[in-house]
Design a protein around this motif. Sequence first.
Motif, PDB file in Angstrom:
ATOM      1  N   HIS A  15       0.824  -1.215   0.000  1.00 24.59           N
ATOM      2  CA  HIS A  15       0.000   0.000   0.000  1.00 24.59           C
ATOM      3  C   HIS A  15       0.859   1.267   0.000  1.00 24.59           C
ATOM      4  N   GLN A  16       2.044   1.210   0.607  1.00 23.44           N
ATOM      5  CA  GLN A  16       2.949   2.367   0.608  1.00 23.44           C
ATOM      6  C   GLN A  16       3.536   2.576  -0.788  1.00 23.44           C
ATOM      7  N   LYS A  17       3.878   1.491  -1.461  1.00 26.83           N
ATOM      8  CA  LYS A  17       4.394   1.582  -2.831  1.00 26.83           C
ATOM      9  C   LYS A  17       3.368   2.244  -3.744  1.00 26.83           C
ATOM     10  N   ILE A  18       2.113   1.831  -3.593  1.00 27.55           N
ATOM     11  CA  ILE A  18       1.043   2.397  -4.422  1.00 27.55           C
ATOM     12  C   ILE A  18       0.820   3.863  -4.071  1.00 27.55           C
ATOM     13  N   ALA A  19       0.861   4.197  -2.801  1.00 25.37           N
ATOM     14  CA  ALA A  19       0.686   5.592  -2.382  1.00 25.37           C
ATOM     15  C   ALA A  19       1.765   6.479  -2.998  1.00 25.37           C
ATOM     16  N   GLU A  20       2.992   5.996  -3.021  1.00 30.06           N
ATOM     17  CA  GLU A  20       4.081   6.772  -3.622  1.00 30.06           C
ATOM     18  C   GLU A  20       3.875   6.908  -5.135  1.00 30.06           C
ATOM     19  N   GLY A  21       3.404   5.847  -5.762  1.00 30.12           N
ATOM     20  CA  GLY A  21       3.135   5.898  -7.200  1.00 30.12           C
ATOM     21  C   GLY A  21       1.999   6.842  -7.553  1.00 30.12           C
ATOM     22  N   THR A  22       0.927   6.827  -6.750  1.00 28.68           N
ATOM     23  CA  THR A  22      -0.192   7.731  -7.040  1.00 28.68           C
ATOM     24  C   THR A  22       0.210   9.187  -6.790  1.00 28.68           C
ATOM     25  N   GLU A  23       1.055   9.405  -5.812  1.00 35.73           N
ATOM     26  CA  GLU A  23       1.561  10.759  -5.561  1.00 35.73           C
ATOM     27  C   GLU A  23       2.346  11.266  -6.778  1.00 35.73           C
ATOM     28  N   ARG A  24       3.182  10.406  -7.336  1.00 37.92           N
ATOM     29  CA  ARG A  24       3.954  10.792  -8.528  1.00 37.92           C
ATOM     30  C   ARG A  24       3.033  11.026  -9.724  1.00 37.92           C
ATOM     31  N   TYR A  25       2.006  10.184  -9.864  1.00 34.01           N
ATOM     32  CA  TYR A  25       1.043  10.359 -10.951  1.00 34.01           C
ATOM     33  C   TYR A  25       0.405  11.751 -10.873  1.00 34.01           C
ATOM     34  N   GLU A  26       0.006  12.132  -9.671  1.00 35.08           N
ATOM     35  CA  GLU A  26      -0.624  13.433  -9.488  1.00 35.08           C
ATOM     36  C   GLU A  26       0.341  14.578  -9.757  1.00 35.08           C
ATOM     37  N   GLU A  27       1.609  14.409  -9.390  1.00 35.81           N
ATOM     38  CA  GLU A  27       2.622  15.430  -9.674  1.00 35.81           C
ATOM     39  C   GLU A  27       2.788  15.604 -11.190  1.00 35.81           C
ATOM     40  N   LYS A  28       2.802  14.500 -11.921  1.00 39.79           N
ATOM     41  CA  LYS A  28       3.031  14.545 -13.366  1.00 39.79           C
ATOM     42  C   LYS A  28       1.820  15.049 -14.148  1.00 39.79           C
ATOM     43  N   THR A  29       0.610  14.654 -13.725  1.00 39.35           N
ATOM     44  CA  THR A  29      -0.577  14.950 -14.522  1.00 39.35           C
ATOM     45  C   THR A  29      -1.433  16.083 -13.981  1.00 39.35           C
ATOM     46  N   GLY A  30      -1.288  16.369 -12.683  1.00 38.19           N
ATOM     47  CA  GLY A  30      -2.151  17.364 -12.065  1.00 38.19           C
ATOM     48  C   GLY A  30      -3.543  16.833 -11.765  1.00 38.19           C
ATOM     49  N   ARG A  31      -3.727  15.533 -11.928  1.00 31.28           N
ATOM     50  CA  ARG A  31      -5.023  14.901 -11.675  1.00 31.28           C
ATOM     51  C   ARG A  31      -4.860  13.780 -10.657  1.00 31.28           C
ATOM     52  N   ARG A  32      -5.957  13.451 -10.006  1.00 26.89           N
ATOM     53  CA  ARG A  32      -5.956  12.403  -8.989  1.00 26.89           C
ATOM     54  C   ARG A  32      -6.083  11.032  -9.644  1.00 26.89           C
ATOM     55  N   ALA A  33      -5.243  10.100  -9.238  1.00 30.43           N
ATOM     56  CA  ALA A  33      -5.327   8.721  -9.719  1.00 30.43           C
ATOM     57  C   ALA A  33      -6.560   8.062  -9.112  1.00 30.43           C
ATOM     58  N   THR A  34      -7.247   7.249  -9.921  1.00 28.03           N
ATOM     59  CA  THR A  34      -8.439   6.560  -9.430  1.00 28.03           C
ATOM     60  C   THR A  34      -8.381   5.058  -9.683  1.00 28.03           C
ATOM     61  N   LEU A  35      -7.333   4.597 -10.361  1.00 27.26           N
ATOM     62  CA  LEU A  35      -7.240   3.193 -10.757  1.00 27.26           C
ATOM     63  C   LEU A  35      -5.811   2.700 -10.640  1.00 27.26           C
ATOM     64  N   VAL A  36      -5.642   1.489 -10.164  1.00 26.67           N
ATOM     65  CA  VAL A  36      -4.331   0.840 -10.169  1.00 26.67           C
ATOM     66  C   VAL A  36      -4.515  -0.597 -10.651  1.00 26.67           C
ATOM     67  N   ASP A  47      -8.347   2.622  -0.058  1.00 30.55           N
ATOM     68  CA  ASP A  47      -9.477   3.558  -0.062  1.00 30.55           C
ATOM     69  C   ASP A  47      -9.268   4.617  -1.137  1.00 30.55           C
ATOM     70  N   GLY A  48     -10.306   4.875  -1.910  1.00 23.62           N
ATOM     71  CA  GLY A  48     -10.246   5.921  -2.929  1.00 23.62           C
ATOM     72  C   GLY A  48      -9.712   5.467  -4.272  1.00 23.62           C
ATOM     73  N   LEU A  49      -9.273   4.210  -4.378  1.00 16.29           N
ATOM     74  CA  LEU A  49      -8.743   3.690  -5.644  1.00 16.29           C
ATOM     75  C   LEU A  49      -9.494   2.431  -6.044  1.00 16.29           C
ATOM     76  N   THR A  50      -9.745   2.297  -7.320  1.00  9.86           N
ATOM     77  CA  THR A  50     -10.233   1.038  -7.851  1.00  9.86           C
ATOM     78  C   THR A  50      -9.009   0.179  -8.110  1.00  9.86           C
ATOM     79  N   VAL A  51      -8.979  -0.996  -7.520  1.00  8.05           N
ATOM     80  CA  VAL A  51      -7.840  -1.906  -7.654  1.00  8.05           C
ATOM     81  C   VAL A  51      -8.276  -3.076  -8.530  1.00  8.05           C
ATOM     82  N   ARG A  52      -7.515  -3.308  -9.600  1.00  2.00           N
ATOM     83  CA  ARG A  52      -7.805  -4.422 -10.503  1.00  2.00           C
ATOM     84  C   ARG A  52      -6.530  -5.227 -10.712  1.00  2.00           C
ATOM     85  N   THR A  53      -6.710  -6.527 -10.833  1.00  4.16           N
ATOM     86  CA  THR A  53      -5.556  -7.392 -11.071  1.00  4.16           C
ATOM     87  C   THR A  53      -5.444  -7.725 -12.552  1.00  4.16           C
TER      88      THR A  53
END
Length: 74
Positions: A15-36, A47-53
């Motif tokens: 979950h920490q790895k994903i949190a760091e990745g979503t933070e970087r996504y938001e820095e790059k795009t200016g938008r909130r990540a909603t899917l991983v 919480d707040g993300l749709t998780v798909r395998t």
Amino acid sequence: MYLGWHDSNRKKPTHQKIAEGTERYEEKTGRRATLVLLNPKDVVQIDGLTVRTADYVALNTFLIGELDPLLDVA
């Protein structure tokens, strides 16, 4: 569009790895990540993300992006 995020640090929880990745996504795009997309062996609920395998996603790799309400049928 997805941001590919890889972190093979065994001491860091998924979950920490994903949190760091979503933070970087938001820095790059200016938008909130909603899917991983991640490997079934890495699955966690966030919480707040749709998780798909997806079998084609390597372990410790996360494809981070946004749901498209016009295209998403699931």
